[in-house]
Design a protein around this motif. Structure first.
Motif, PDB file in Angstrom:
ATOM      1  N   ASN A  36       0.808  -1.104   0.052  1.00 51.76           N
ATOM      2  CA  ASN A  36      -0.091  -0.067  -0.053  1.00 51.76           C
ATOM      3  C   ASN A  36       0.964   1.239  -0.040  1.00 51.76           C
ATOM      4  OD1 ASN A  36      -2.185  -1.815   0.203  1.00 51.76           O
ATOM      5  ND2 ASN A  36      -2.326  -1.610   2.470  1.00 51.76           N
ATOM      6  N   VAL A  37       2.096   1.119   0.616  1.00 51.48           N
ATOM      7  CA  VAL A  37       2.912   2.219   0.626  1.00 51.48           C
ATOM      8  C   VAL A  37       3.285   2.770  -0.642  1.00 51.48           C
ATOM      9  CG1 VAL A  37       5.360   3.048   1.325  1.00 51.48           C
ATOM     10  CG2 VAL A  37       3.960   1.580   2.984  1.00 51.48           C
ATOM     11  N   GLY A  38       3.480   1.941  -1.768  1.00 50.73           N
ATOM     12  CA  GLY A  38       3.718   2.482  -3.085  1.00 50.73           C
ATOM     13  C   GLY A  38       2.451   2.696  -3.999  1.00 50.73           C
ATOM     14  N   ILE A  39       1.532   1.991  -3.645  1.00 47.54           N
ATOM     15  CA  ILE A  39       0.375   2.274  -4.517  1.00 47.54           C
ATOM     16  C   ILE A  39      -0.498   3.223  -4.407  1.00 47.54           C
ATOM     17  CG2 ILE A  39      -1.290   0.640  -3.362  1.00 47.54           C
ATOM     18  CD1 ILE A  39      -0.978   0.449  -6.991  1.00 47.54           C
ATOM     19  N   LEU A  40      -0.677   3.727  -3.081  1.00 47.57           N
ATOM     20  CA  LEU A  40      -1.173   4.603  -2.667  1.00 47.57           C
ATOM     21  C   LEU A  40      -1.046   6.105  -3.077  1.00 47.57           C
ATOM     22  CD1 LEU A  40      -2.082   3.914   1.200  1.00 47.57           C
ATOM     23  CD2 LEU A  40      -3.681   3.629  -0.925  1.00 47.57           C
ATOM     24  N   PRO A  41       0.412   6.480  -3.322  1.00 50.25           N
ATOM     25  CA  PRO A  41       0.827   7.671  -4.036  1.00 50.25           C
ATOM     26  C   PRO A  41       0.535   7.690  -5.410  1.00 50.25           C
ATOM     27  CG  PRO A  41       2.489   6.981  -2.298  1.00 50.25           C
ATOM     28  CD  PRO A  41       1.434   5.906  -2.517  1.00 50.25           C
ATOM     29  N   LEU A  42       0.713   6.332  -6.154  1.00 49.35           N
ATOM     30  CA  LEU A  42       0.384   6.271  -7.445  1.00 49.35           C
ATOM     31  C   LEU A  42      -1.062   6.776  -7.800  1.00 49.35           C
ATOM     32  CD1 LEU A  42       1.068   5.466 -10.369  1.00 49.35           C
ATOM     33  CD2 LEU A  42       0.322   3.065  -9.635  1.00 49.35           C
ATOM     34  N   LEU A  43      -1.992   6.043  -6.890  1.00 54.13           N
ATOM     35  CA  LEU A  43      -3.453   6.491  -7.121  1.00 54.13           C
ATOM     36  C   LEU A  43      -3.790   7.883  -7.003  1.00 54.13           C
ATOM     37  CD1 LEU A  43      -4.706   3.488  -5.104  1.00 54.13           C
ATOM     38  CD2 LEU A  43      -4.488   3.659  -7.592  1.00 54.13           C
ATOM     39  N   GLU A  44      -2.834   8.439  -5.849  1.00 51.98           N
ATOM     40  CA  GLU A  44      -3.252  10.047  -5.709  1.00 51.98           C
ATOM     41  C   GLU A  44      -2.772  10.713  -6.782  1.00 51.98           C
ATOM     42  OE1 GLU A  44      -1.690  10.184  -1.793  1.00 51.98           O
ATOM     43  OE2 GLU A  44      -3.237   9.119  -0.629  1.00 51.98           O
ATOM     44  N   SER A  45      -1.617  10.385  -7.464  1.00 56.68           N
ATOM     45  CA  SER A  45      -1.235  11.238  -8.350  1.00 56.68           C
ATOM     46  C   SER A  45      -1.809  11.434  -9.897  1.00 56.68           C
ATOM     47  CB  SER A  45       0.284  10.740  -8.586  1.00 56.68           C
ATOM     48  OG  SER A  45       1.110  10.867  -7.503  1.00 56.68           O
ATOM     49  N   CYS A  46      -2.549  10.355 -10.148  1.00 53.69           N
ATOM     50  CA  CYS A  46      -3.287  10.109 -11.338  1.00 53.69           C
ATOM     51  C   CYS A  46      -4.502  11.082 -11.183  1.00 53.69           C
ATOM     52  CB  CYS A  46      -3.589   8.698 -11.663  1.00 53.69           C
ATOM     53  SG  CYS A  46      -2.396   7.544 -11.632  1.00 53.69           S
ATOM     54  N   GLU A  47      -4.413  11.894 -12.459  1.00 55.10           N
ATOM     55  CA  GLU A  47      -5.095  13.118 -12.188  1.00 55.10           C
ATOM     56  C   GLU A  47      -6.733  12.958 -13.226  1.00 55.10           C
ATOM     57  OE1 GLU A  47      -2.805  16.379 -13.679  1.00 55.10           O
ATOM     58  OE2 GLU A  47      -1.950  16.547 -11.866  1.00 55.10           O
ATOM     59  N   THR A  48      -6.561  12.252 -14.205  1.00 52.55           N
ATOM     60  CA  THR A  48      -7.556  11.841 -15.083  1.00 52.55           C
ATOM     61  C   THR A  48      -8.669  10.606 -14.859  1.00 52.55           C
ATOM     62  OG1 THR A  48      -6.158  10.725 -16.633  1.00 52.55           O
ATOM     63  CG2 THR A  48      -6.120  12.761 -17.187  1.00 52.55           C
ATOM     64  N   GLY A  49      -8.364  10.013 -13.880  1.00 51.52           N
ATOM     65  CA  GLY A  49      -9.036   8.886 -13.456  1.00 51.52           C
ATOM     66  C   GLY A  49      -8.605   7.507 -14.136  1.00 51.52           C
ATOM     67  N   LEU A  50      -8.175   6.385 -13.502  1.00 52.31           N
ATOM     68  CA  LEU A  50      -7.961   5.206 -14.021  1.00 52.31           C
ATOM     69  C   LEU A  50      -9.304   4.640 -14.486  1.00 52.31           C
ATOM     70  CD1 LEU A  50      -5.369   4.212 -11.154  1.00 52.31           C
ATOM     71  CD2 LEU A  50      -4.932   4.973 -13.450  1.00 52.31           C
ATOM     72  N   VAL A  51      -9.019   3.773 -15.550  1.00 59.34           N
ATOM     73  CA  VAL A  51      -9.899   3.089 -16.484  1.00 59.34           C
ATOM     74  C   VAL A  51      -9.835   1.354 -16.103  1.00 59.34           C
ATOM     75  CG1 VAL A  51     -11.120   2.589 -18.507  1.00 59.34           C
ATOM     76  CG2 VAL A  51     -10.365   4.875 -17.879  1.00 59.34           C
ATOM     77  N   LYS A  52      -8.487   1.114 -16.452  1.00 62.99           N
ATOM     78  CA  LYS A  52      -8.274  -0.397 -16.384  1.00 62.99           C
ATOM     79  C   LYS A  52      -7.057  -0.584 -15.156  1.00 62.99           C
ATOM     80  CE  LYS A  52      -9.932  -1.517 -20.951  1.00 62.99           C
ATOM     81  NZ  LYS A  52      -9.425  -2.227 -22.038  1.00 62.99           N
ATOM     82  N   VAL A  53      -7.223  -1.344 -14.133  1.00 63.93           N
ATOM     83  CA  VAL A  53      -5.988  -1.530 -12.993  1.00 63.93           C
ATOM     84  C   VAL A  53      -5.927  -2.963 -13.105  1.00 63.93           C
ATOM     85  CG1 VAL A  53      -5.427  -1.185 -10.891  1.00 63.93           C
ATOM     86  CG2 VAL A  53      -6.771   0.462 -12.115  1.00 63.93           C
ATOM     87  N   ASN A  54      -5.051  -3.691 -13.343  1.00 63.34           N
ATOM     88  CA  ASN A  54      -4.457  -4.953 -13.077  1.00 63.34           C
ATOM     89  C   ASN A  54      -3.418  -5.019 -12.148  1.00 63.34           C
ATOM     90  OD1 ASN A  54      -3.829  -7.737 -13.150  1.00 63.34           O
ATOM     91  ND2 ASN A  54      -3.459  -7.819 -15.321  1.00 63.34           N
ATOM     92  N   LEU A  55      -4.009  -5.514 -10.825  1.00 64.81           N
ATOM     93  CA  LEU A  55      -2.953  -5.886  -9.782  1.00 64.81           C
ATOM     94  C   LEU A  55      -2.855  -7.297  -9.322  1.00 64.81           C
ATOM     95  CD1 LEU A  55      -4.570  -3.020  -7.316  1.00 64.81           C
ATOM     96  CD2 LEU A  55      -2.372  -2.849  -9.049  1.00 64.81           C
ATOM     97  N   SER A  56      -2.994  -7.943 -10.269  1.00 62.67           N
ATOM     98  CA  SER A  56      -3.104  -9.515 -10.127  1.00 62.67           C
ATOM     99  C   SER A  56      -1.684 -10.044  -9.837  1.00 62.67           C
ATOM    100  CB  SER A  56      -3.592 -10.335 -11.443  1.00 62.67           C
ATOM    101  OG  SER A  56      -2.505 -10.064 -12.464  1.00 62.67           O
ATOM    102  N   GLY A  57      -1.520 -10.941  -8.447  1.00 65.31           N
ATOM    103  CA  GLY A  57      -0.322 -11.369  -8.125  1.00 65.31           C
ATOM    104  C   GLY A  57       0.271 -10.403  -7.109  1.00 65.31           C
ATOM    105  N   CYS A  58      -0.356  -9.280  -6.852  1.00 67.00           N
ATOM    106  CA  CYS A  58       0.379  -8.462  -5.754  1.00 67.00           C
ATOM    107  C   CYS A  58       0.259  -8.611  -4.455  1.00 67.00           C
ATOM    108  CB  CYS A  58       0.057  -7.010  -6.243  1.00 67.00           C
ATOM    109  SG  CYS A  58       0.613  -6.265  -7.721  1.00 67.00           S
ATOM    110  N   LEU A  59       0.668  -9.762  -3.811  1.00 65.72           N
ATOM    111  CA  LEU A  59       0.247 -10.533  -2.621  1.00 65.72           C
ATOM    112  C   LEU A  59       0.311  -9.610  -1.406  1.00 65.72           C
ATOM    113  CD1 LEU A  59       2.652 -13.690  -3.216  1.00 65.72           C
ATOM    114  CD2 LEU A  59       0.116 -13.366  -4.196  1.00 65.72           C
TER     115      LEU A  59
END
Length: 266
Positions: free
Chosen positions: A117-140
């Motif tokens: 979560n430490v890495g993914i949360l800043p990425l989510l907050e930085s995306c300005e236009t809105g994510l459409v497709k997100v694949n996090l498979s295997g991110c244990l």
């Protein structure tokens, strides 16, 4: 441009290539093990105005970005970022790429066991236009906290979410999806720690319009979910129930009969 198994490609060579191909829009590097994070920064520095899609697949030389590496200006052209099965890629790199790529719409981080979560949360907050497709498979190591943030920030644009193998994801994530993701069409929660309670929450979300749902290998999904699956089946065209050992064959038969429009794997 796809560079596959270029064992002699180094950071300097990659940067030289990027400089000579300033109008490059798509770049995929696969098993280019001499390329490191410095080479990727070099690509973003030289192709920031045009590059729309960047994919790194099984690049073993990619390590977590160290503090102090000079960062280029953000790329406002990059829409798709795929980092697949690069075991050295970690939280610092992910957070930094989020800052460098604020216009992302498609993100594929499949197989990145090291991110949390430490890495993914800043990425989510930085995306300005809105994510459409997100694949996090295997991110244990991702937890419900990441999904709750994703659905809260990008729920109005999210159409595909793949959480296959994210074993720390629970019903709380399905409840967040139900509350926030009106446009989600494709949801994969295979091998997650979800149960009948989570599927019931999905089925009660009137605005949800799921077309594909996978709950493969979810042992806590049982026959009690039949009514929820039937309700979801009003819009489903694909349902994966493979290896759901707590769902009986008779329940599957009833679902096949009721959901005649839906392709059911069991």
């Amino acid at each position: 441009m796809c560079l596959r198994k270029c064992c002699f490609l180094s950071d300097n060579g990659l940067v030289a290539f990027a400089r000579s191909a300033g109008s490059l829009e798509i770049l995929q590097l696969e098993e280019c093990n001499r390329v490191s994070e410095s080479g990727i920064i070099g690509v973003l520095s030289n192709c920031a105005a045009k590059l729309k899609s960047l994919a790194l697949v099984k690049c073993m030389g990619i390590k977590d970005m160290a503090l102090g590496i000079p960062m280029p200006s953000p790329s406002n052209s990059l829409r798709s970022l795929s980092i697949q099965n690069c075991p050295g890629f970690g939280n610092a790199s992910l957070a930094m790429l989020g800052k460098l790529c604020p216009q992302l719409q498609h993100v594929d981080l499949s197989g990145l066991c090291g991110i949390t979560n430490v890495g993914i949360l800043p990425l989510l907050e930085s995306c300005e236009t809105g994510l459409v497709k997100v694949n996090l498979s295997g991110c244990l190591n991702l937890t419900d906290e990441a999904v709750l943030a994703l659905t809260k920030i990008h729920g109005e644009t999210l159409e595909l979410l793949n959480l296959d193998g994210c074993r720390k994801i629970t019903d709380a994530s399905l409840m967040a999806v139900a509350d926030n993701c009106a446009f989600l069409c494709d949801l994969d929660v295979s091998k997650c720690a979800i149960s009948d309670t989570g599927l019931a929450a999905l089925s009660k979300a009137e605005q949800l319009n799921l077309q594909v749902l996978s709950v493969s290998s979810c042992s806590e999904v049982t026959n009690r979910s039949m009514s929820s699956l039937k309700k979801l089946g009003k819009t489903l065209v694909g349902l994966n129930l493979q290896h759901c050992n707590s769902i009986s064959s008779s329940t599957v038969t009833q679902l096949v009969e009721s959901l005649w429009r839906c392709d059911i794997l069991s």
